[in-house]
Design a protein around this motif. Structure first.
Motif, short mmCIF file in Angstrom:
data_model
loop_
_atom_site.label_atom_id
_atom_site.label_comp_id
_atom_site.label_asym_id
_atom_site.label_seq_id
_atom_site.Cartn_x
_atom_site.Cartn_y
_atom_site.Cartn_z
N ALA A 1 5.22 -4.90 -4.43
CA ALA A 1 4.17 -3.75 -4.01
C ALA A 1 2.83 -3.61 -4.89
O ALA A 1 1.76 -3.24 -4.29
CB ALA A 1 4.74 -2.42 -4.13
N ARG A 2 2.91 -3.98 -6.18
CA ARG A 2 1.62 -3.97 -7.02
C ARG A 2 1.01 -5.09 -6.44
O ARG A 2 -0.21 -5.06 -6.54
CB ARG A 2 2.12 -4.00 -8.38
CG ARG A 2 0.75 -3.96 -9.51
CD ARG A 2 1.39 -3.99 -10.99
NE ARG A 2 1.67 -2.50 -11.09
CZ ARG A 2 2.27 -2.33 -12.56
NH1 ARG A 2 2.34 -3.31 -13.24
NH2 ARG A 2 2.51 -1.04 -12.80
N ARG B 1 0.93 -6.45 -3.74
CA ARG B 1 0.05 -6.19 -2.34
C ARG B 1 -0.81 -4.95 -2.41
O ARG B 1 -0.65 -4.34 -1.40
CB ARG B 1 1.25 -6.09 -1.37
CG ARG B 1 2.00 -7.60 -1.16
CD ARG B 1 3.10 -7.51 -0.57
NE ARG B 1 2.95 -7.08 0.95
CZ ARG B 1 3.85 -6.81 2.09
NH1 ARG B 1 5.12 -6.74 1.46
NH2 ARG B 1 3.53 -6.65 3.00
N LYS B 2 -1.18 -4.60 -3.53
CA LYS B 2 -2.09 -3.27 -3.56
C LYS B 2 -3.09 -3.27 -2.42
O LYS B 2 -3.91 -4.17 -2.42
CB LYS B 2 -2.48 -3.12 -5.03
CG LYS B 2 -3.22 -1.89 -5.44
CD LYS B 2 -4.07 -1.61 -6.53
CE LYS B 2 -2.95 -1.68 -7.52
NZ LYS B 2 -3.53 -1.66 -9.01
N PRO B 3 -3.29 -2.32 -1.45
CA PRO B 3 -4.31 -2.29 -0.67
C PRO B 3 -5.71 -2.26 -1.36
O PRO B 3 -5.85 -1.50 -2.10
CB PRO B 3 -3.95 -1.16 0.11
CG PRO B 3 -3.22 -0.18 -0.66
CD PRO B 3 -2.54 -1.17 -1.69
N THR B 4 -6.55 -2.88 -0.47
CA THR B 4 -8.06 -2.73 -0.99
C THR B 4 -8.49 -1.79 0.08
O THR B 4 -8.51 -1.77 1.22
CB THR B 4 -8.50 -4.19 -0.61
OG1 THR B 4 -7.70 -5.14 -1.27
CG2 THR B 4 -10.09 -4.19 -1.03
N LEU B 5 -9.13 -0.68 -0.52
CA LEU B 5 -9.50 0.24 0.27
C LEU B 5 -11.21 0.10 0.34
O LEU B 5 -12.01 0.29 -0.45
CB LEU B 5 -9.37 1.80 -0.26
CG LEU B 5 -7.78 1.76 -0.53
CD1 LEU B 5 -7.71 3.31 -1.17
CD2 LEU B 5 -7.05 1.72 0.80
N THR B 6 -11.49 0.30 1.67
CA THR B 6 -12.82 0.23 1.86
C THR B 6 -13.73 1.67 1.88
O THR B 6 -12.79 2.48 2.22
CB THR B 6 -13.47 -0.07 3.48
OG1 THR B 6 -12.74 -1.43 3.63
CG2 THR B 6 -15.04 -0.40 3.60
N VAL B 7 -14.78 1.96 1.41
CA VAL B 7 -15.32 3.22 1.14
C VAL B 7 -16.67 3.14 1.78
O VAL B 7 -17.54 2.20 1.80
CB VAL B 7 -15.77 3.42 -0.21
CG1 VAL B 7 -16.20 5.00 -0.36
CG2 VAL B 7 -14.30 3.47 -1.25
#
Lengths: 207, 598
Positions: A8-9, A11-17
């Motif tokens: 899970a770590r 595959r941490k999601p990348t978040l667009t801001v």
């Protein structure tokens, strides 16, 4: 760390801001000045004519001359009431019926305003230590928080000053509340404008 | 009412694509969701996507970038499915739950309306699925596969019906949606989904041992409590109201009564009293443990992480309201000792220092209050400003006096009366006279006049206009049931919630592993070698968030870091009970070993 946690770590999601101004928190900030928004103003509807409570009240007196006014007063001792006598009729009254005092705008530490009647020497020229010490306290209270306490041995007020770090008083807005306004409120039911006034009739025994 | 700046229609929404979407998933307690299917409608073009779990690919089937808007109802659930699938979560989310909640927050809900999707549809006079039909479909999904082709079709149809309902609801709500700020709330729902996904590392070995020995330690726990609390449990393990009343009288602790004169024994009352009288804490902990075995309800996944829905925006102030039973930070404080980083890891508990005091100081513009906060010890500064402690005084030299001013400053934020403050001071061994309490409250009013003016102004505004609103648009509406005290406290609490939400967004977006939010704090997890770096970044971002909410004023943070193999512990409220239970479990273990040996 378990395999699943590790995965899970990894595959941490990348978040667009979104960075456009339209959604910028800084630009979306709502003003929190609710005093101005509410537009509520406090009205002064009562201005007692009284002296500061001996030994209990910290007070200040207004430093501007505008907030001091010499007037003729009649005191009903049994009722503990003060009446302002209009200058128009004061000459028609016997000297023993009234006395001259300065009404001094004052404010308690709790923000309540009152007019403090500071007696002058009597109409026959006599003065006393109580009146003198009260006038002295009123002058000192223009710049420092002050308390007076009655000293029966000296027959005068003891004067105490509070530490200097107490915040300054917040006087009512002078535009809305000039001295005339305070007098108007204080004298609402306490102004003697004619010799027919019930108070005078009572004192002269005509009713 | 609070009105948005823009009046959008579907056509004028500033996005190329607007997706209404919904996942059906299976979520076993403590584990990440297992997506079953996805239905998504692109509302501008009418395009529809229906994907069964075996059709999910490595990338999302739609553009999740800033040109697409995703409409959902309680979006953290949808977001939680993305990382499981290896998909990047949407950039822009409009959550109709948060907006529906915001439109009625603080009001009593009309008959038949609640904050569910069906409740929102009813409130807007829209068609909706029958509740029992919905429950049947949820049961079918939660039963797990394999599903027949008819069942599969039924589940997809059911999922699609929710998406159609979302479209209807969006069209009904859109004219009243404050889009910019709604997207900020959606942004938090994305962060919440990510935090739920991370979960909190739990010492499963200890939890398992406690659970296994639970029955054995109950009698010992009761005996221990009885020894300290006047035998409040009788021989049938029943809580004796009379014995508790006697003990309270002996301790001179005033306790709230019900209308019929009985003691109020609700857990909320115990929680409130525990704050004033810490001596109550172990008793409350045992009551909770005995009442419903909360220890058994903390939801821990296969990966030893505590996970539960954070219930974002569920409280009137907009704070999260996760289940008291399932969230490790929910029950009594000693459960927090179960938090333990995994090998090679570290956890950090980071909280805002005196957050509500700082908010009050910054938003009211009260110079004395700001100076007090900036001094580093607002309570000592308040005491000095009021002349209660000399200028040279310190926390050490005037600790008792300082405590009185501290309790006053804290109490004022909750609208505490002179009677309440006197009781609290007394409980702390301070001068608990009514005169002293009145004096302290008077000094607070005198020192922080601007704060009082602002706070009174806020309540006046709310009563005159029917609402109050935070810096980023969380609204509380006013009706005849609204309590004056809750309005007076709203801006501190709700802006505090805004601050933490924004901080969580910034931290999660920066790639930090935020395991969970706790009132005005977060729990951060990182490999030991990287914790210093992550912690520094987290504290900077929390400071940045406070500056946005407070127009440039920064709220300080403090942090406690724990490296494996140590555990996290709430030393003040949790240590005594932790040690008590640990000792009892050890005793039970020894008894078992002796029995086996014998």
């Amino acid at each position: 760390m378990t395999d699943e946690a590790k995965e899970a770590r990894d595959r941490k999601p990348t978040l667009t801001v979104v960075t456009s101004n339209e959604f910028d928190p800084d630009a979306l900030r709502i003003n929190q000045d609710f005093v101005k928004k509410a537009g509520v103003t406090k009205l002064i509807t009562t201005v007692p004519m009284r002296k500061p409570t001996s030994g209990q009240m910290w007070f200040r007196t207004h430093p501007d001359d505008e907030y001091r006014l010499a007037v003729a007063l009649i005191e009903l001792k049994d009722e503990r009431e003060l009446y302002i006598v209009s200058p128009v009729i004061v000459r028609e009254l016997p000297l023993t019926m009234f006395y001259i005092a300065t009404l001094q705008l004052s404010i308690s530490r709790q923000g309540n305003v009152f007019l403090w009647p500071l007696r002058h020497a009597s109409n026959d020229g006599k003065d006393n230590t109580a009146w003198i010490s009260a006038r002295d306290a009123a002058v000192r209270a223009r710049t420092r928080w002050t308390q007076i306490g009655w000293n029966p041995q000296n027959r005068a007020y003891d004067i105490e000053h509070a530490p200097a770090n107490i915040p300054e008083p917040e006087w009512p807005d002078p535009q809305k509340y000039p001295m005339a306004k305070f007098l108007e409120i204080a004298a609402k039911d306490r102004l003697i404008k004619s010799v027919d006034h019930p108070v005078l009739q009572s004192l002269t025994g005509t009713v | 009412m609070f009105a948005p700046d823009h009046d959008y229609t579907l056509e004028t929404l500033p996005f190329d694509e607007v997706w209404a979407y919904d996942f059906e998933f299976i979520a076993t307690p403590g584990n990440r969701p297992g997506p079953v299917c996805l239905v998504a409608h692109e509302l501008k073009s009418g395009r529809e996507l229906r994907l069964w779990q075996d059709q999910f690919g490595p990338w999302p089937p739609f553009d999740v970038g800033p040109k697409s808007l995703f409409v959902a109802f309680y979006a953290s659930a949808e977001v939680g499915c993305h990382p499981v699938l290896g998909w990047q979560p949407p950039t822009c989310i409009l959550d109709l739950f948060t907006e529906f909640r915001n439109s009625l927050n603080g009001l009593r809900l009309p008959e038949g309306v609640n904050y569910s999707l069906i409740g929102a549809l009813i409130a807007h006079g829209l068609e909706h699925l029958d509740v029992s039909e919905k429950e049947d479909m949820r049961a079918l999904i939660l039963r797990g596969g394999p599903w027949t082709s008819q069942e599969r079709q039924a589940i997809l149809d059911y999922c699609a019906s929710d998406v159609i309902a979302l479209r209807r609801l969006l069209l009904a709500m859109l004219p009243n949606i404050d889009l910019g700020r709604a997207l900020l709330r959606g942004r938090y729902m994305r962060a919440a989904g990510c935090m739920e996904n991370y979960g909190i590392p739990i010492d499963v070995d200890t939890l398992t041992e406690w659970r296994a020995n639970w029955l054995d330690i109950q009698d010992d726990l009761i005996a221990g409590i009885n020894a300290d609390y006047g035998g409040v449990y009788d021989e049938n393990r029943s809580f004796s109201q009379q014995r508790f009343r006697d003990w309270l009288e002996a301790q001179e602790i005033p306790w709230p009564l019900l209308e019929d004169g009985h003691l109020d024994l609700e857990d909320d009352t115990f929680r409130e009293m525990e704050r004033v009288y810490p001596i109550i804490a172990p008793l409350r902990a045992v009551r909770n443990m005995l009442a419903d075995f909360r220890l058994g309800k903390i939801t821990v996944g296969k990966d030893a992480r505590n996970r539960t829905i954070l219930s974002a925006f569920r409280s009137t102030t907009g704070r999260n309201q996760p289940s008291n039973d399932r969230y490790v930070f929910g029950p009594t404080a000693f459960y927090r000792g179960l938090i333990k980083p995994e090998p090679g890891d570290s956890v950090a508990y980071i909280d805002y220092e005196q957050q509500e005091f700082a908010i009050a100081a910054a938003l009211s513009g009260d110079r004395n209050m700001r100076d007090a906060y900036l001094s580093g010890d607002p309570y000592l500064a308040f005491a000095k400003q009021a002349g209660g402690i000399p200028e040279w005084g310190t926390k050490r030299s005037h600790g008792t006096d300082r405590e009185g001013f501290k309790q006053t400053a804290l109490g004022v934020q909750y609208g505490m009366s002179a009677y309440g403050l006197a009781a609290k001071l007394k409980a702390l061994g301070l001068d608990g006279s009514l005169a002293n309490a009145r004096n302290l409250l008077r000094m607070h009013r005198e020192q922080f006049r601007e704060f009082w003016r602002w706070n009174t102004g806020a309540v006046n505004f709310a009563m005159l206009n029917g609402y109050l609103v935070t810096t980023l648009g969380w609204v509380v509406h006013v009706d005849r049931h609204t309590r004056h005290r809750s309005l007076a406290n709203f801006l501190m609490q709700a802006n505090g919630a805004e601050m933490l939400r924004l901080a969580c967004c910034l931290m999660v977006e920066a790639g930090l592993e935020v395991c969970g939010p706790i009132h005005d704090a977060v729990l951060l997890c990182a490999p030991v070698a990287r914790m210093d770096e992550d912690l520094a970044l987290a504290r900077k971002l929390m400071g940045d968030a406070s500056k946005v909410i407070l127009n440039g004023f920064e709220v300080r943070t403090e942090a406690v870091t724990v490296n494996y193999p140590d555990r996290y512990m709430d030393e003040k409220r949790g240590r005594a009970m932790w040690d008590r239970v640990t000792a009892l479990v050890a005793k039970a273990r020894e008894r078992k070993q002796a029995a086996m040996g014998g």
